[in-house]
Every structure is written in C-alpha cells, then in structure tokens.
Design an enzyme around this catalytic site. Structure first.
Site, PDB file in Angstrom:
ATOM      1  N   LYS A 181     -81.823  18.799  85.904  1.00  0.00           N
ATOM      2  CA  LYS A 181     -81.272  19.831  86.773  1.00  0.00           C
ATOM      3  C   LYS A 181     -82.407  20.553  87.496  1.00  0.00           C
ATOM      4  CE  LYS A 181     -78.362  23.997  86.632  1.00  0.00           C
ATOM      5  NZ  LYS A 181     -77.675  24.996  85.794  1.00  0.00           N
TER       6      LYS A 181
ATOM      7  N   LYS B 141     -84.847  21.001  82.893  1.00  0.00           N
ATOM      8  CA  LYS B 141     -84.274  22.012  83.767  1.00  0.00           C
ATOM      9  C   LYS B 141     -85.415  22.777  84.421  1.00  0.00           C
ATOM     10  CE  LYS B 141     -81.110  25.969  83.890  1.00  0.00           C
ATOM     11  NZ  LYS B 141     -80.211  26.825  83.092  1.00  0.00           N
TER      12      LYS B 141
END
Length: 334
Positions: free
Chosen positions: A257, A202
């Site tokens: 992400k 992320k």
C-alpha cells in the site's frame, strides 16, 4: 528468455488480429473474485454522508451498509473491508474505544456475519480512527509513537474483532512485531481460523489524504506525519524485509500500500515469496482517476478496469479498491 526469430519469420501482430485470438492468448484476467471493497461505517440509523474528496464513496450507518453487502454477494465480490468513522467524543489519547466489544466495529461485524455468512469480512487493526491525535499508536511524552506498548493494545483490538466473528484481521499500523503478537494471541484463544492479512509494505505516502478525510483522522493528525513507522517511499529492499518478517510471524497474506505507484514492490514481493499478495488502490489513486474522468480527460470505465488489471499483471492476487462494485458490474456484463 527465448528470443524468437526475427521478422518476417515472427509476426507478433498475428496474435492481435481479432478478438478471439486476443482472448485466447491473454496472460492476465480480472474477475470480481479478485476484488475487496473498502467501506466506511459510522454509528446511527439511516445515515449517509458523501466523502467530498472521493466522488461516489459514502460513509454509511449499518442499516445503509447492509444493501451494499448484499450487492457484493450478488456481484461475486468475496470480501468487505470495514473502516470505522468514530465519533469525536469517543476518541482518546490511548484509543481505548478500539477495545470496546460493543463498539461500532464488533457490532457491524456481528450483523454482517449474521446476515451474510458467505461474505468475507475484514477489519482494520490500527488505532488512528480511535485516537485524539490521529496516530496509529500510543505516544510518549515527546510525541514519539511507542512500539511495544502499541502492539499490546493492537493485540487486544484484534482479539475483540476476532471474538465478534471477523474472518480476516488486517493490521495496518506498521509496528514491529505486531503480527507475531496477534497470531500468538489468536492461537491462545482458539481462534485458529482467523486469517491475518498484514499491511506489510505500507508506505508513508501522500496518496492517503482522501481516506483520512473519510475516517475523520485528518483534523486530529494535523501537520504531523507517520514517517517514524510507515515506510520511506524511496525504499524497495526494505519492503522485502518487512514482508519476510510478517510471514515468519504468522501472516497468511501480505499487502502493499499504496497500489499503482508501488507496482514494482508488488512484483518483487510476489517473485520473492510466492504467497498470497494483495495491493490497495488507495483513496488518492481513486480520487485522481475520478477527477480526470469527471473532466472528460479519461474514459472512466476503461481506465478503471485497466488500472485494476495492472495489479494482476504485477502479481497481485487481489485488490482493495473503491471501484470494486463498479468494476464487478462491468466484468459480469461482459
């Protein structure tokens, strides 16, 4: 790689001549079962709030969320991902509302699983919706995000969600060691079937802005950032290390992400580990496509489906996308 003979012995366009041939040789396909729908849920009855920066996306109270869940079942979307919008009065420096077994998230989980047992439910394990400062963890006196102390709270948060009956817990905080701590705690409680989808890679991305508006953490975060725990956008090898650590600690599935700006990372993760790999088409990606389509610059449905197919081609087994229901309707109509 096999090198085909040169033209005219090879004519690649032969395999593009008509629709049935293109369908016959198509390498990747998108299906509703590849999609996870993120939803924003808040307390109350009959509450529907538009998210201004995400056209078509709304914050919903539980009673208004239930028809969305029913629609997902009908369309063949297998999982709903919950993101809570917590009342400002419940936000504290330590995010303790995240541990409330009668809080918003456990309440919604229980009702969704009671009404739609066949629908998978995934919950976010992170403190930012619950903290008064908007960070994903606990702060020391200087404002630095503490790792081990935060992991202890995240572990309890995951247990509360698991006890409510959630199928998948998804730690999105990027603290070191949290997957191992959560897995150990779940095992100790006998929650051996609770899956962990780790937000393993992320990034500290600028594409999250509309999401923070949606959950109400943008104002709390202010001018602060999350760069001391989320990954540097310039790093790729580091993502593989993070994924490897999470798998070693007990993650069942991993996530990259944001999505489209990081398709290279999706591909590298899939090639390196060959495990269930997911991508999150984040709020900023959604907002960009929506804005361009609204201005007539892009064909909404065509770019939506093409963008989702790109994740599959890059190696993702599934995609979290705010487009999930619209895409599933189109796919089922084909």
């Amino acid at each position: 790689m096999h090198i085909p003979p040169p033209y005219p012995a090879s004519r690649p366009r032969r395999l593009r001549r008509d629709e049935f041939t293109r369908a016959l040789v198509r390498e990747h396909r998108l299906d509703p079962s590849d999609l996870i729908l993120p939803v924003f849920v808040l307390a109350g009855q009959g509450v529907v709030q538009d998210v201004a920066s995400m056209p078509g996306v709304q914050r919903l109270s539980l009673d208004r969320l239930l028809p969305v869940a029913e629609d997902c079942v009908r369309l063949g979307i297998p999982v709903l991902a919950l993101f809570p919008v917590i009342e400002q009065s419940l936000k504290t420096e330590d995010g303790r509302e995240a541990l409330n077994p009668e809080g918003l998230v456990p309440t919604v989980v229980r009702e969704l699983k009671r009404r739609f047992p066949e629908l998978g439910v995934m919950t976010d394990v992170a403190l930012d919706p619950f903290t008064s400062h908007g960070q994903d963890g606990l702060l020391d006196a200087t404002g630095y995000i503490l790792n081990d102390e935060t992991v202890a709270v995240l572990t309890q948060q995951a247990l509360v969600q698991a006890e409510a009956g959630v199928d998948i817990v998804a730690p999105s905080d990027m603290m070191d060691g949290r997957i191992g701590a959560i897995r150990q705690a779940l095992e100790a409680r006998g929650r051996i079937h609770t899956r962990i989808m780790a937000y393993s890679a992320k990034y500290a991305s600028a594409f999250y802005g509309p999401f923070r508006d949606a959950v109400g953490s943008a104002a709390n975060l202010g001018k602060s950032n999350k760069k001391v725990y989320q990954m540097d956008p310039g790093n790729g090898d580091e993502a593989l290390r993070e994924v490897g650590l999470d798998l070693a600690e007990g993650a069942d599935m991993v996530m990259v992400k944001p999505g489209m700006p990081y398709l290279d990372i999706v591909r590298r993760v899939k090639d390196e580990f060959r495990v269930p790999t997911f991508a999150y088409q984040v709020s900023g990606e959604y907002a960009m496509l929506k804005a361009a389509a609204a201005n007539g610059w892009l064909d909404h449905d065509a770019v939506m489906l093409e963008s989702l197919l790109a994740f599959k081609r890059a190696g993702a087994d599934g995609v979290l996308s705010y487009f999930a229901r619209d895409a599933a309707r189109l796919l089922r109509a084909r």
